[in-house]
Design a protein around this motif. Structure first.
Motif, mmCIF file in Angstrom:
data_model
loop_
_atom_site.group_PDB
_atom_site.id
_atom_site.type_symbol
_atom_site.label_atom_id
_atom_site.label_comp_id
_atom_site.label_asym_id
_atom_site.label_seq_id
_atom_site.Cartn_x
_atom_site.Cartn_y
_atom_site.Cartn_z
ATOM 1 N N PRO A 109 0.804 -1.218 0.000
ATOM 2 C CA PRO A 109 0.000 0.000 0.000
ATOM 3 C C PRO A 109 0.838 1.270 0.000
ATOM 4 O O PRO A 109 0.368 2.322 -0.399
ATOM 5 N N LEU A 110 2.096 1.188 0.415
ATOM 6 C CA LEU A 110 2.920 2.386 0.473
ATOM 7 C C LEU A 110 3.564 2.715 -0.867
ATOM 8 O O LEU A 110 4.065 3.820 -1.058
ATOM 9 N N SER A 111 3.599 1.757 -1.772
ATOM 10 C CA SER A 111 4.269 2.003 -3.044
ATOM 11 C C SER A 111 3.402 2.781 -4.010
ATOM 12 O O SER A 111 3.917 3.416 -4.924
ATOM 13 N N GLY A 112 2.102 2.739 -3.881
ATOM 14 C CA GLY A 112 1.225 3.455 -4.778
ATOM 15 C C GLY A 112 0.872 2.659 -6.012
ATOM 16 O O GLY A 112 0.122 3.126 -6.855
ATOM 17 N N GLY A 138 -5.489 0.285 -7.815
ATOM 18 C CA GLY A 138 -6.738 0.340 -8.562
ATOM 19 C C GLY A 138 -7.300 1.742 -8.569
ATOM 20 O O GLY A 138 -6.595 2.713 -8.824
ATOM 21 N N THR A 139 -8.575 1.862 -8.255
ATOM 22 C CA THR A 139 -9.238 3.155 -8.351
ATOM 23 C C THR A 139 -9.094 3.968 -7.081
ATOM 24 O O THR A 139 -9.530 5.115 -7.037
ATOM 25 N N CYS A 140 -8.552 3.419 -6.056
ATOM 26 C CA CYS A 140 -8.447 4.127 -4.784
ATOM 27 C C CYS A 140 -7.144 4.917 -4.757
ATOM 28 O O CYS A 140 -6.108 4.412 -4.314
ATOM 29 N N SER A 141 -7.162 6.111 -5.237
ATOM 30 C CA SER A 141 -5.968 6.944 -5.165
ATOM 31 C C SER A 141 -6.365 8.288 -4.594
ATOM 32 O O SER A 141 -7.420 8.837 -4.919
#
Length: 170
Positions: free
Chosen positions: A148-151, A155-158
């Motif tokens: 989760p820390l890499s980005g 998916g659509t959660c940004s």
């Protein structure tokens, strides 16, 4: 006599419904009062009967006291069982703490021993369940490369920060 029907007729034509409703209300009030008066002497008769038979009153009070005593004894027995169960739980916790301390002194993993001891206690306590339950094959919720820390792979959660500056309102 001819003059009487004219005022009575005009009175009834003007206030006839009010007179009728008042008559019904008075009738219902009289019925209610007569019922309450009829019930009073019977309660006096019951009180007189109770005064005549003091043995029945004493028996009733003794039965009530015996029932209260039985209920109190049941409550005391339940409280004693609860205290005993709490004592057993505290003793079990104390044993586990001692076992953890001893395993730490020996340099072993105390958490592994604790889990093993709990499993032994559960298997010893539940002899009726002879068939062990098999765990289903669990799939991981996300792929192995998810971070989760890499980005990446989100998916659509940004999340993106908003624009700087004053608000767009007026």
């Amino acid at each position: 006599l001819r003059l009487v029907p004219v005022p009575v007729g005009s009175l009834l034509s003007s206030y006839g419904w009010y007179i009728l409703l008042a008559g019904v209300a008075i009738y219902l009030l009289i019925q209610k009062l007569s019922q309450s008066l009829a019930s009073r002497p019977s309660s006096r008769a019951r009180a007189a009967d109770a005064a005549v038979e003091p043995e029945a009153v004493v028996r009733r009070q003794e039965a009530l006291a015996a029932a209260r005593l039985r209920m109190q004894e049941e409550l005391n027995a339940q409280a004693e069982r609860y205290k005993e169960k709490q004592r057993q739980l505290e003793e079990e916790k104390r044993r586990q703490k001692i076992a953890m301390w001893e395993s730490m002194q020996e340099g072993k993993s105390y958490k592994g021993n604790l889990k093993r001891n709990q499993q032994e206690l559960e298997s010893g306590a539940s002899t009726s369940s002879a068939v062990p339950k098999s765990k289903p094959n669990k799939k991981p919720l996300r792929g192995g490369g998810y971070n989760p820390l890499s980005g990446e792979g989100g998916g659509t959660c940004s999340w993106r920060p908003g624009r700087r500056g004053p608000s767009a309102g007026g």
